[in-house]
Design an enzyme around this catalytic site. Sequence first.
Site, PDB file in Angstrom:
ATOM      1  N   LEU A 101      17.604  78.467  14.613  1.00 54.68           N
ATOM      2  CA  LEU A 101      18.518  78.404  15.748  1.00 54.68           C
ATOM      3  C   LEU A 101      19.930  78.746  15.313  1.00 54.68           C
ATOM      4  O   LEU A 101      20.678  79.410  16.037  1.00 54.68           O
ATOM      5  CB  LEU A 101      18.477  77.010  16.387  1.00 54.68           C
ATOM      6  CG  LEU A 101      19.436  76.816  17.560  1.00 54.68           C
ATOM      7  CD1 LEU A 101      19.083  77.752  18.711  1.00 54.68           C
ATOM      8  CD2 LEU A 101      19.408  75.366  18.037  1.00 54.68           C
ATOM      9  N   TYR A 102      20.311  78.286  14.123  1.00 53.70           N
ATOM     10  CA  TYR A 102      21.635  78.620  13.601  1.00 53.70           C
ATOM     11  C   TYR A 102      21.819  80.132  13.566  1.00 53.70           C
ATOM     12  O   TYR A 102      22.825  80.675  14.030  1.00 53.70           O
ATOM     13  CB  TYR A 102      21.812  78.036  12.194  1.00 53.70           C
ATOM     14  CG  TYR A 102      23.041  78.546  11.474  1.00 53.70           C
ATOM     15  CD1 TYR A 102      24.311  78.148  11.862  1.00 53.70           C
ATOM     16  CD2 TYR A 102      22.919  79.429  10.392  1.00 53.70           C
ATOM     17  CE1 TYR A 102      25.437  78.621  11.207  1.00 53.70           C
ATOM     18  CE2 TYR A 102      24.038  79.900   9.733  1.00 53.70           C
ATOM     19  CZ  TYR A 102      25.292  79.499  10.147  1.00 53.70           C
ATOM     20  OH  TYR A 102      26.404  79.974   9.506  1.00 53.70           O
ATOM     21  N   ALA A 103      20.822  80.840  13.034  1.00 50.58           N
ATOM     22  CA  ALA A 103      20.892  82.299  12.964  1.00 50.58           C
ATOM     23  C   ALA A 103      20.983  82.908  14.353  1.00 50.58           C
ATOM     24  O   ALA A 103      21.741  83.862  14.586  1.00 50.58           O
ATOM     25  CB  ALA A 103      19.667  82.840  12.233  1.00 50.58           C
ATOM     26  N   THR A 137      22.277  81.575  17.027  1.00 52.45           N
ATOM     27  CA  THR A 137      23.606  81.381  17.620  1.00 52.45           C
ATOM     28  C   THR A 137      24.630  82.327  17.000  1.00 52.45           C
ATOM     29  O   THR A 137      25.560  82.774  17.674  1.00 52.45           O
ATOM     30  CB  THR A 137      24.087  79.928  17.466  1.00 52.45           C
ATOM     31  OG1 THR A 137      24.183  79.575  16.075  1.00 52.45           O
ATOM     32  CG2 THR A 137      23.147  78.959  18.171  1.00 52.45           C
TER      33      THR A 137
END
Length: 436
Positions: A247-249, A251
């Site tokens: 999810l970090y990637a 975003t």
Amino acid sequence: MKQISHLDDIPSTPGKFKMDKSPYNRLRWHSSLAKLTFWSFVFLALIFIFFFRSPSSSTPQALSDPSRRYLQNYSWGGAAWEKRVRSSARIRSRNGMSVLVTGAAGFVGTHVSAALKRRGDGVLGLDNFNDYYDPSLKRARQALLERAGVFIVEGDINDEALLKKLFEVVAFTHVMHLAAQAGVRYAMENPSSYVHSNIAGLVSLLEVCKSANPQPAIVWASSSSVYGLNTKVPFSEKDRTDQPASLYAATKKAGEEIAHTYNHIYGLSLTGLRFFTVYGPWGRPDMAYFFFTRDILKGKTISIFEAANHGTVARDFTYIDDIVRGCLAALDTAEKSTGSGGKKKGPAQLRVYNLGNTSPVPVSDLVSILERLLKVKAKRNILRLPRNGDVQYTHANISLAQRELGYKPTTDLQSGLKKFVRWYLRFYADGKKSGV
């Protein structure tokens, strides 16, 4: 259906509503009105309970949720506050710039702010000091910057009123946007914090920047994680970035698309920097090199991941000083935004660069270097790489940054870790924190 039968009294087409004046219908109308009033009070009561009786920003629950932190009543404003803001952002060198650095109490933010200040640029920091990792380390960085003459405003990038006020007080020429919810694995615990900071926060900042007059040029931190499941190495800016592994990637990739939109519509000059595993003094405790050091010294077992079939997990470790030089070069080569008052007047610069070291090192080798520097043998536990967003390797192709920014990393992992360990042992001397 009987509960909503009164809705049948509303005409199907617009017009003056004529109510039947029969006693029965009057009674039914008053009964319905009473029900409507009752349920309105219930609804309002629920709103009151949710917004005013839910855990406030001072409770542990709110403090542990970055998506609520911007609701805190940060103390800002007033003549004395504005004086500090202006003084910190004042340019003290010929042809210098005035830079708003978001996430200034973070790892990269602290080093970039200090470097800008040293060369005479005006620097104002912004940070919400969240507790994703030990806030006392962020406060120590803040003290370091205070001594250098950099004032950090405590606030959230989603606070539109604060951002507008900062741009009213200072006509920033540049923004170095480093504020973000970091970490790959934490996204599985608190996904909303990533949306709040990395997407909503970026939009909030760009909304204020687009309306500023003059508009600032913006350099912001993307991430090497955008390459996701890409198997072509080394990673080039031309490679596909539509397969995020976390999810970090996702975003950060969303941030790149948002940047494109604001560049296209509003003429904002935007440069994205894809950082590759940054490490060094004053670093982040959630990074492997940091907690490996801590746990090795405490005699704790450390987990080292390997890919399928005993595949090597490697990272393109990039020393903080090299990253800082890349950040400053991006600021120095950023062209002016072309909009005014939220209206685009011409094409604007839009760039993205890899900032890495071009030398991936197996994580097992990282541990061996730390063992030599700490003079302590690590207790290793080899585990299979979990499906938590981590990828097997990262490797930067930096030819574009070399050509256009003059970017050239000079610190190998052995030298960089030696500097980190020296800092770590001083800062945590005898189990106590020290700002030395």
